[in-house]
Design a protein around this motif. Structure first.
Motif, PDB file in Angstrom:
ATOM      1  N   ALA A 115       0.743  -1.192  -0.168  1.00 48.64           N
ATOM      2  CA  ALA A 115      -0.001  -0.030   0.130  1.00 48.64           C
ATOM      3  C   ALA A 115       0.784   1.422  -0.130  1.00 48.64           C
ATOM      4  CB  ALA A 115      -1.047  -0.135   1.374  1.00 48.64           C
ATOM      5  N   VAL A 116       1.792   1.157   0.674  1.00 47.95           N
ATOM      6  CA  VAL A 116       2.888   2.648   0.754  1.00 47.95           C
ATOM      7  C   VAL A 116       3.851   2.547  -0.056  1.00 47.95           C
ATOM      8  CG1 VAL A 116       2.384   2.602   3.221  1.00 47.95           C
ATOM      9  CG2 VAL A 116       4.453   1.287   2.497  1.00 47.95           C
ATOM     10  N   GLY A 117       4.223   1.531  -0.870  1.00 44.55           N
ATOM     11  CA  GLY A 117       5.451   1.628  -1.828  1.00 44.55           C
ATOM     12  C   GLY A 117       5.040   2.549  -2.867  1.00 44.55           C
ATOM     13  N   PRO A 118       4.017   2.809  -3.655  1.00 44.87           N
ATOM     14  CA  PRO A 118       3.885   3.768  -4.750  1.00 44.87           C
ATOM     15  C   PRO A 118       4.495   5.065  -4.282  1.00 44.87           C
ATOM     16  CG  PRO A 118       2.188   2.125  -4.723  1.00 44.87           C
ATOM     17  CD  PRO A 118       2.655   1.732  -3.513  1.00 44.87           C
ATOM     18  N   ALA A 119       3.721   5.660  -3.099  1.00 46.47           N
ATOM     19  CA  ALA A 119       4.188   7.039  -2.699  1.00 46.47           C
ATOM     20  C   ALA A 119       5.540   7.094  -2.563  1.00 46.47           C
ATOM     21  CB  ALA A 119       3.154   7.338  -1.662  1.00 46.47           C
ATOM     22  N   LEU A 120       6.039   6.126  -1.870  1.00 45.60           N
ATOM     23  CA  LEU A 120       7.575   6.217  -1.532  1.00 45.60           C
ATOM     24  C   LEU A 120       8.297   6.420  -3.107  1.00 45.60           C
ATOM     25  CD1 LEU A 120       7.480   3.705   1.368  1.00 45.60           C
ATOM     26  CD2 LEU A 120       8.251   6.191   1.516  1.00 45.60           C
ATOM     27  N   PHE A 121       8.136   5.396  -3.663  1.00 45.76           N
ATOM     28  CA  PHE A 121       8.654   5.298  -5.115  1.00 45.76           C
ATOM     29  C   PHE A 121       8.837   6.648  -6.006  1.00 45.76           C
ATOM     30  CE2 PHE A 121       7.459   0.698  -5.058  1.00 45.76           C
ATOM     31  CZ  PHE A 121       8.558   0.312  -3.684  1.00 45.76           C
ATOM     32  N   ALA A 122       7.307   7.166  -5.812  1.00 40.57           N
ATOM     33  CA  ALA A 122       7.151   8.491  -6.885  1.00 40.57           C
ATOM     34  C   ALA A 122       7.942   9.208  -6.213  1.00 40.57           C
ATOM     35  CB  ALA A 122       5.667   8.677  -6.608  1.00 40.57           C
ATOM     36  N   ALA A 123       8.080   9.626  -4.776  1.00 40.56           N
ATOM     37  CA  ALA A 123       8.881  10.635  -4.023  1.00 40.56           C
ATOM     38  C   ALA A 123      10.356  10.462  -3.941  1.00 40.56           C
ATOM     39  CB  ALA A 123       8.563  10.711  -2.758  1.00 40.56           C
ATOM     40  N   LYS A 124      10.828   9.270  -4.503  1.00 38.13           N
ATOM     41  CA  LYS A 124      12.175   8.652  -4.695  1.00 38.13           C
ATOM     42  C   LYS A 124      12.917   8.707  -3.140  1.00 38.13           C
ATOM     43  CE  LYS A 124      13.169  10.383  -9.288  1.00 38.13           C
ATOM     44  NZ  LYS A 124      13.953  11.263 -10.001  1.00 38.13           N
ATOM     45  N   VAL A 125      12.040   7.913  -2.396  1.00 41.58           N
ATOM     46  CA  VAL A 125      12.375   7.795  -1.031  1.00 41.58           C
ATOM     47  C   VAL A 125      12.728   6.206  -0.836  1.00 41.58           C
ATOM     48  CG1 VAL A 125      11.940   7.627   1.464  1.00 41.58           C
ATOM     49  CG2 VAL A 125      11.293   9.496  -0.076  1.00 41.58           C
ATOM     50  N   PRO A 126      14.041   5.645  -0.567  1.00 42.65           N
ATOM     51  CA  PRO A 126      14.407   4.520  -0.730  1.00 42.65           C
ATOM     52  C   PRO A 126      13.549   3.713   0.481  1.00 42.65           C
ATOM     53  CG  PRO A 126      16.267   5.658  -0.694  1.00 42.65           C
ATOM     54  CD  PRO A 126      15.240   6.407  -0.613  1.00 42.65           C
ATOM     55  N   PHE A 127      13.088   2.584   0.343  1.00 43.41           N
ATOM     56  CA  PHE A 127      12.184   1.729   1.026  1.00 43.41           C
ATOM     57  C   PHE A 127      13.061   0.486   1.530  1.00 43.41           C
ATOM     58  CE2 PHE A 127       7.846  -0.542   1.575  1.00 43.41           C
ATOM     59  CZ  PHE A 127       8.174  -0.896   2.613  1.00 43.41           C
ATOM     60  N   ILE A 128      13.819   0.584   2.763  1.00 34.75           N
ATOM     61  CA  ILE A 128      14.581  -0.707   3.183  1.00 34.75           C
ATOM     62  C   ILE A 128      13.444  -1.636   3.941  1.00 34.75           C
ATOM     63  CG2 ILE A 128      16.570  -1.592   4.072  1.00 34.75           C
ATOM     64  CD1 ILE A 128      16.587   2.285   3.174  1.00 34.75           C
ATOM     65  N   THR A 129      12.847  -2.571   3.477  1.00 32.34           N
ATOM     66  CA  THR A 129      12.180  -3.290   4.316  1.00 32.34           C
ATOM     67  C   THR A 129      12.713  -4.145   5.265  1.00 32.34           C
ATOM     68  OG1 THR A 129      10.346  -5.139   4.375  1.00 32.34           O
ATOM     69  CG2 THR A 129      12.080  -5.434   2.801  1.00 32.34           C
ATOM     70  N   SER A 130      12.003  -3.996   6.807  1.00 38.22           N
ATOM     71  CA  SER A 130      12.578  -4.719   7.770  1.00 38.22           C
ATOM     72  C   SER A 130      11.986  -6.012   8.104  1.00 38.22           C
ATOM     73  CB  SER A 130      12.469  -3.703   8.856  1.00 38.22           C
ATOM     74  OG  SER A 130      11.056  -3.358   9.450  1.00 38.22           O
ATOM     75  N   ASN A 131      11.043  -6.278   7.198  1.00 34.82           N
ATOM     76  CA  ASN A 131      10.274  -7.657   7.287  1.00 34.82           C
ATOM     77  C   ASN A 131       9.684  -8.095   5.867  1.00 34.82           C
ATOM     78  OD1 ASN A 131       9.322  -9.998   8.852  1.00 34.82           O
ATOM     79  ND2 ASN A 131       7.139  -9.205   8.472  1.00 34.82           N
ATOM     80  N   PRO A 132       8.469  -7.470   5.457  1.00 37.58           N
ATOM     81  CA  PRO A 132       7.797  -8.094   4.362  1.00 37.58           C
ATOM     82  C   PRO A 132       8.601  -8.113   3.088  1.00 37.58           C
ATOM     83  CG  PRO A 132       7.002  -5.657   4.707  1.00 37.58           C
ATOM     84  CD  PRO A 132       8.045  -6.205   5.844  1.00 37.58           C
ATOM     85  N   GLY A 133       8.407  -9.254   2.185  1.00 37.72           N
ATOM     86  CA  GLY A 133       8.975  -9.273   0.945  1.00 37.72           C
ATOM     87  C   GLY A 133       8.078  -9.818   0.025  1.00 37.72           C
ATOM     88  N   PRO A 134       7.054  -9.038  -0.467  1.00 40.51           N
ATOM     89  CA  PRO A 134       5.866  -9.356  -1.330  1.00 40.51           C
ATOM     90  C   PRO A 134       6.350  -9.850  -2.527  1.00 40.51           C
ATOM     91  CG  PRO A 134       5.751  -7.118  -1.052  1.00 40.51           C
ATOM     92  CD  PRO A 134       6.877  -7.650  -0.020  1.00 40.51           C
TER      93      PRO A 134
END
Length: 399
Positions: A115-134
């Protein structure tokens, strides 16, 4: 124990930690240069156990790093997403637009990560997952701003399916909650398991009564039951499974989501003999892991779980990247290159990122027993899968 870094500050459940270091390498650093990190730690809802473990690991990591990232002051802004995709999207929008974060980590469940990935990617914010790996982010929806630091959802279960095959279990009953991670985990088990799956059951997220499902297990008489039921779901399932007498004739196999130290503490003796597969365990001999486990036990008087280990690694990954770009976090290509290099000592030992930014790493077989002090805990038995790549990397167009 109460944390000096994380404490409630508003009715919105937001939490800000200002790391009060004003210098790096002997050179003054202005407050405007503070690096901001968004933390989505599910401290309420069905995944609260994992959120609390991750919070404690973040506190420990920032303390050991001298309250800096890469030698620069950092501010960690925490939101409680409560396992809710809608709540998480609103929180992430605030983190991006108001807080101007440079990195993001968390949450616990895959549906929230999606759910949160698209907004982070659009803003060019690296998302380093601490758990989920969909699986979506490992395959066709892979993104250079998503780093599946922990594991890809299917992989624990591929290792478990391989173990069940190697043990010769002719048939298995498999169960998981009905959400993206649950479906990924059972898909992974089936990919490596060569026996017959007598039933594939998807329970409700947050379900605590498994009487109906255990009746199905009794009727189908499987050689093994594989379950992915994190948090309180797994705690109740194991208690009810053992109380029903099914453990006399049926072997339980699972992942660390239902077989780590938090579950052991809640269940006790019925956990003995339970097999699980994981990319991490508290008894791995890597020097970084021995330090982490020792410091965590000193701080919290308990063994850490995989949730804690992964959150700790996420902070170390950010620290290494900031260090390598010399604090220039606005240089996005350089930050992504530094993150991809994984130039830090992981608690799991050596690993590298595949083309899809998910780890190529070992997975271990563990069993729960009693240590020399009589404490019920996990013991690593063998490497179940060596240098394992997830099943979706070929679908990712990144090189």
């Amino acid at each position: 124990m109460p944390s000096p870094f994380l404490s409630p500050v508003s009715a919105l459940g937001r939490l800000a930690i200002l790391v009060a270091c004003a210098c790096s390498g002997g050179t003054a650093v202005h407050a405007a240069e503070t690096i901001k990190v968004g933390l989505a730690l599910d401290l309420s809802g069905p995944f609260a156990t994992g959120g609390a473990e991750a919070r404690d690991a973040v506190n420990l990591a920032t303390k050991l790093l001298g309250n800096q990232l890469g030698g620069y002051p950092a501010e960690f802004i925490q939101v409680d997403t409560a396992g809710s995709p809608d709540q998480a999207k609103q929180a992430v929008d605030r983190l991006i637009q108001q807080s101007k974060i440079s990195f993001f980590t968390g949450p616990t469940p895959s549906n929230v990560a999606l759910a949160v990935g698209p907004a982070l990617f659009a803003a060019k914010v690296p998302f380093i997952t601490s758990n989920p790996g969909p699986s979506q982010y490992a395959g066709a929806q892979c993104n250079p701003y998503f780093f599946g630091l922990s594991y890809q959802n299917d992989t624990w279960d591929e290792a478990a399916g391989q173990h069940a095959t190697d043990k010769g279990y002719k048939n298995a009953f498999i169960i998981a909650p009905n959400y993206p991670a649950g479906r990924d985990h059972l898909t992974g088990f089936k990919r490596r398991y060569k026996g017959e799956v007598v039933a594939e059951v998807y329970s409700k997220v947050g379900q605590l009564d498994y009487a109906a499902e255990l009746a199905e297990v009794r009727a189908s008489k499987p050689a093994a039951v594989y379950f992915f039921l994190p948090g309180a779901m797994g705690i109740n399932f194991i208690k009810q499974f053992v109380a029903s007498g099914l453990s006399k004739d049926t072997v339980l196999v699972t992942s660390p989501a239902s077989a780590d130290e938090d579950t052991i503490a809640a269940v006790g003796e019925p956990m003995l003999g339970l097999f699980s597969t994981s990319q991490w365990s508290h008894d791995l001999p890597a020097a970084a892991n021995q330090k982490f486990v020792s410091e965590f036990r000193k701080a919290y008087n308990r063994y850490p779980t995989f949730y804690a280990a992964q959150a700790y690694d996420a902070i170390l990954a950010m620290d290494a990247a900031v260090r390598d770009v010399k604090g220039q976090v606005n240089d996005k290509p350089a930050v992504l290159k530094a993150l991809k290099a994984a130039n830090f000592e992981s608690v799991r030992g050596p690993f590298k990122y595949d083309n899809n930014n998910f780890p190529v790493q070992d997975y271990y077989l563990r069993v729960i027993g009693k240590n020399a002090q009589g404490q019920i805990t996990n013991k690593t038995l063998a490497t179940a899968l060596k240098g394992h790549r997830d099943a979706y990397h070929d679908l990712c167009k990144m090189k």
